[in-house]
Design an enzyme around this catalytic site. Structure first.
Site, PDB file in Angstrom:
ATOM      1  CG  HIS A 232      -0.230  -6.273  -1.348  1.00  0.00           C
ATOM      2  ND1 HIS A 232       0.951  -5.920  -0.722  1.00  0.00           N
ATOM      3  CD2 HIS A 232      -0.206  -5.671  -2.556  1.00  0.00           C
ATOM      4  CE1 HIS A 232       1.651  -5.130  -1.522  1.00  0.00           C
ATOM      5  NE2 HIS A 232       0.963  -4.957  -2.626  1.00  0.00           N
ATOM      6  CD  GLU A 271      -5.411   2.362   1.078  1.00  0.00           C
ATOM      7  OE1 GLU A 271      -5.044   2.032  -0.065  1.00  0.00           O
ATOM      8  OE2 GLU A 271      -5.462   3.546   1.466  1.00  0.00           O
ATOM      9  CG  HIS A 273       0.059  -2.199   0.867  1.00  0.00           C
ATOM     10  ND1 HIS A 273      -0.511  -2.820  -0.218  1.00  0.00           N
ATOM     11  CD2 HIS A 273      -0.481  -0.959   0.902  1.00  0.00           C
ATOM     12  CE1 HIS A 273      -1.359  -1.991  -0.813  1.00  0.00           C
ATOM     13  NE2 HIS A 273      -1.359  -0.849  -0.147  1.00  0.00           N
ATOM     14  CD  GLU A 288      -0.963   2.797  -0.078  1.00  0.00           C
ATOM     15  OE1 GLU A 288      -0.785   3.649  -0.992  1.00  0.00           O
ATOM     16  OE2 GLU A 288      -1.379   1.639  -0.315  1.00  0.00           O
TER      17      GLU A 288
END
Length: 303
Positions: A232, A271, A273, A288
């Site tokens: 990402h 998660e 990022h 996240e």
């Protein structure tokens, strides 16, 4: 396929509560600044773990990417509120409205002209906030491109990923745009950074690859061992490698300019990022799921 080996790091997880940590950057005050995409707040954490948050109004809802500006403030994009925000290290917030409503700003970077530049995901534009606060927009010439991350190249231009157009774009400060298609179909590039070798490095969330693009337009792609990792964000580390997050597999990777990859696991379901090098020369990641994580390599892999 790119080979991989374990990345030996000491991992410290620092909870910040709900709100969804997303973008992160080292601020001019020696702290880490980060966005809370679901909580519409900006957070600040010292390397020692001291936490503060600053609320945002509706015009700055959904803050995503954050960076430093030439004025000693932090600048960020608000993709839900459709504005660009500025926050001083004292917490004073200002919002700037792009000329086209509903632009969905995402990437943001300081340009070579002293202005702040940003991408408009929904309007196929790149915007510019001048030092006096004037906002202008430039069309990128591709419909439905979903312009995403943005970085300043060493050539005096801004470079940006075109997530749905399978390309990387270059925009000069006069608004002239050049597009560089990627070899892999449906690669869906997102994160982008200037590498230690002067090339632009990016991650392909759709293809599970890391890419390298020279200012002359030469593209090389490095497939990751896990093609479903959904990389990402990416940043240049002080060790001469590119560090990136793998949102789909809850890992952080580091790739050298020859394509050698090492990985470190993060908490399951975290998660990851945004990623940045902190003032302490550790690598920091926004999770996240509700935390920041600090990664300090072992002595034999010290940054």
């Amino acid at each position: 396929m790119t080979s991989s080996s374990p990345l030996t790091v000491a991992t410290t997880v620092l909870p910040v509560g709900d709100g969804g940590p997303y973008g992160i950057v080292a601020g001019p005050d020696g702290a880490l600044w980060f966005t809370l995409v679901h909580g519409s707040r900006i957070g600040r954490m010292t390397p020692g773990g001291e936490l503060a948050t600053f609320p945002l109004d509706a015009s700055l809802a959904g803050p995503v990417v954050i960076t430093t500006g030439p004025d000693g403030a932090l600048w960020f994009t608000a993709s839900t509120g459709h504005h660009v925000g500025r926050i001083t290290t004292d917490g004073e917030v200002t919002a700037f409205a792009p000329p086209t409503p509903g632009s969905g700003p995402f990437g943001i970077a300081e340009g070579p002209d002293g202005a702040m530049w940003f991408t408009g995901m929904n309007t196929d534009t790149v915007g510019r906030v001048a030092p006096d606060g004037t906002v202008t927009e430039f069309p990128i010439g591709t419909t439905g491109a979903f312009a995403s991350a943005l970085a300043c190249g060493h050539d005096g231009a801004l470079w940006f990923t075109m997530n749905q157009a399978n390309a990387v774009g270059r925009i000069a400060t006069d608004g002239a745009v050049t597009t560089f298609p990627l070899p892999t179909e449906d690669a869906a590039p997102v994160g982008l950074t200037l590498g230690p070798d002067g090339a632009l490095w990016f991650v392909e969330i759709g293809a599970g690859q890391v890419g390298r693009l020279t200012v002359g337009g030469e593209v090389v792609e490095f497939p990751l061992p896990d093609r479903d990792a959904r990389p990402h964000a990416i940043t240049t580390g002080p060790d001469g490698r590119l560090w990136f997050t793998e949102w789909g597999s809850a890992r952080v990777g580091a790739i050298d300019v020859n394509g050698k990859v090492e990985h470190a696991d993060l908490p399951s379901g975290s998660e990851p990022h945004g990623i940045a090098v902190g003032p302490d020369d550790a690598v920091w990641v926004a999770l996240e799921a509700g935390s920041l994580v600090r990664l300090q390599p072992a002595a034999d892999e010290a940054l």
